[in-house]
Design a protein around this motif. Structure first.
Motif, short mmCIF file in Angstrom:
data_model
loop_
_atom_site.label_atom_id
_atom_site.label_comp_id
_atom_site.label_asym_id
_atom_site.label_seq_id
_atom_site.Cartn_x
_atom_site.Cartn_y
_atom_site.Cartn_z
N MET A 196 45.09 -49.85 -27.10
CA MET A 196 44.57 -48.59 -27.62
C MET A 196 43.47 -48.86 -28.63
SD MET A 196 46.17 -45.98 -26.29
CE MET A 196 45.97 -44.67 -27.50
N PRO A 197 42.35 -48.15 -28.55
CA PRO A 197 41.27 -48.36 -29.53
C PRO A 197 41.68 -47.84 -30.90
CG PRO A 197 40.78 -46.49 -28.11
CD PRO A 197 42.00 -47.15 -27.54
N GLU A 198 41.16 -48.49 -31.94
CA GLU A 198 41.43 -48.03 -33.30
C GLU A 198 40.78 -46.67 -33.53
OE1 GLU A 198 40.52 -51.12 -32.67
OE2 GLU A 198 41.98 -52.46 -33.63
N LYS A 199 41.49 -45.82 -34.25
CA LYS A 199 40.97 -44.50 -34.60
C LYS A 199 40.30 -44.58 -35.97
CE LYS A 199 44.99 -42.53 -34.19
NZ LYS A 199 46.06 -41.50 -34.18
N ILE A 200 39.04 -44.18 -36.01
CA ILE A 200 38.28 -44.21 -37.26
C ILE A 200 37.91 -42.78 -37.65
CG2 ILE A 200 36.14 -44.95 -38.38
CD1 ILE A 200 36.17 -47.44 -36.73
N LEU A 201 38.21 -42.43 -38.90
CA LEU A 201 37.83 -41.13 -39.45
C LEU A 201 36.65 -41.34 -40.39
CD1 LEU A 201 38.23 -38.10 -39.95
CD2 LEU A 201 39.98 -38.70 -41.67
N ILE A 202 35.51 -40.70 -40.07
CA ILE A 202 34.32 -40.77 -40.91
C ILE A 202 34.24 -39.48 -41.74
CG2 ILE A 202 31.84 -41.16 -41.00
CD1 ILE A 202 31.98 -42.07 -38.08
N ILE A 203 34.09 -39.64 -43.06
CA ILE A 203 34.04 -38.49 -43.95
C ILE A 203 32.70 -38.50 -44.68
CG2 ILE A 203 35.22 -37.28 -45.82
CD1 ILE A 203 37.66 -39.15 -45.15
N ASP A 204 31.81 -37.59 -44.28
CA ASP A 204 30.47 -37.54 -44.87
C ASP A 204 29.87 -36.17 -44.56
OD1 ASP A 204 27.56 -38.04 -45.36
OD2 ASP A 204 28.26 -40.10 -45.63
N ASP A 205 29.07 -35.64 -45.49
CA ASP A 205 28.49 -34.31 -45.27
C ASP A 205 27.07 -34.39 -44.71
OD1 ASP A 205 27.45 -35.32 -47.65
OD2 ASP A 205 27.11 -33.33 -48.48
N GLU A 206 26.56 -35.59 -44.42
CA GLU A 206 25.25 -35.74 -43.81
C GLU A 206 25.41 -35.78 -42.30
OE1 GLU A 206 22.71 -38.78 -45.44
OE2 GLU A 206 23.83 -38.77 -47.33
N GLN A 207 25.01 -34.73 -41.62
CA GLN A 207 25.24 -34.62 -40.19
C GLN A 207 24.55 -35.72 -39.39
OE1 GLN A 207 27.45 -32.44 -38.99
NE2 GLN A 207 27.22 -33.40 -36.98
N ASN A 208 23.31 -36.04 -39.77
CA ASN A 208 22.60 -37.09 -39.05
C ASN A 208 23.32 -38.43 -39.15
OD1 ASN A 208 20.60 -35.33 -38.22
ND2 ASN A 208 19.20 -35.85 -39.90
N LEU A 209 23.80 -38.73 -40.36
CA LEU A 209 24.53 -39.98 -40.56
C LEU A 209 25.80 -40.00 -39.72
CD1 LEU A 209 25.06 -41.95 -43.80
CD2 LEU A 209 27.06 -41.33 -42.44
N LEU A 210 26.53 -38.89 -39.72
CA LEU A 210 27.76 -38.82 -38.91
C LEU A 210 27.48 -39.12 -37.44
CD1 LEU A 210 29.57 -35.63 -40.29
CD2 LEU A 210 30.37 -37.98 -40.46
#
Length: 231
Positions: free
Chosen positions: A1-15
């Motif tokens: 199973m692939p690792e689940k990564i949660l990205i927390i950022d308010d810059e949409q382009n960066l996300l």
């Protein structure tokens, strides 16, 4: 199973850019642009890794990190535009595993994520035998024994818990309060400064020179870290 990564950022382009790179490297990616939303997602999905921006509209990344560290040791990579040493020390003292300053290369971020995940996986080794510097120091967690140059040394239960915790996270800075919470538990009845006494006793047993320790180092104003390079 692939690792689940949660990205927390308010810059949409960066996300979008970061998530694209991570997906191409085999990760399952989820995104949040607000702190409260991120905490809800964290408790619902239990991700394997967090990428956390410190500057969010509704709450700071430091607050999120502090809240998550109450219940979880999930690896955390902090993102920030702050560049001062004090800012980085604050991030590490809260329990971050790494710190990346904006702007950054998405390729570098992926490399760092993979490196942190490898370290996290290695601590789950079933044998849990840690050997350092040509077997100068060996910790066998299955037997709860520690050997220095082949001779078993006696540690108190709390000394062993502290050493084992530091060994699992080489080169990561631990504040006294985090050592208490991770190694000894919230029901520990001593004070943060009691950790200094335990560290002194551990050093006396595993270091060659108490005045110039090479395994457990003091990070002044913050806490301690274990230097675990195998030699």
């Amino acid at each position: 199973m692939p690792e689940k990564i949660l990205i927390i950022d308010d810059e949409q382009n960066l996300l979008e850019v970061v998530s694209d790179y991570l997906r191409k490297n085999g990760f399952e990616v989820f995104m949040a642009d607000r702190g409260l939303k991120a905490l809800e997602m964290f408790h619902e999905m239990e991700p394997d890794f967090l990428i956390l921006d410190l500057n969010l509209p509704d709450m700071s990344g430091e607050e999120i990190c502090r809240e998550i560290r109450k219940t979880s040791d999930v690896p955390i990579l902090m993102l920030t535009a702050k560049t001062s040493e004090d800012d980085k020390i604050t991030g590490f003292s809260l329990g971050a595993d790494d710190y990346l300053t904006k702007p950054f290369s998405p390729r570098e971020l992926v490399v760092r994520v993979n490196a942190i995940i490898r370290r996290a996986r290695s601590k789950g080794n079933l044998s849990e035998i840690y050997s350092f510097r040509n077997e100068d120091l060996i910790l066998d967690n299955s037997r709860r024994t520690v050997r220095k140059r082949g001779e078993e040394i006696s540690l108190t239960p709390n000394e062993y818990k502290i050493l084992h915790t530091l060994v699992q996270y080489p080169d990561q800075v631990f504040t006294r309060s985090r050592i208490v919470s991770v190694a000894l538990g919230f029901d520990f009845e001593g004070y943060d400064r009691t950790i200094d006494t335990h560290i002194k006793n551990i050093r006396h047993k595993i270091e060659d020179d108490m005045k110039n320790p090479t395994y457990i180092l003091t990070v002044y104003g913050v806490g301690y870290k274990f230097m675990g390079d195998v030699k």
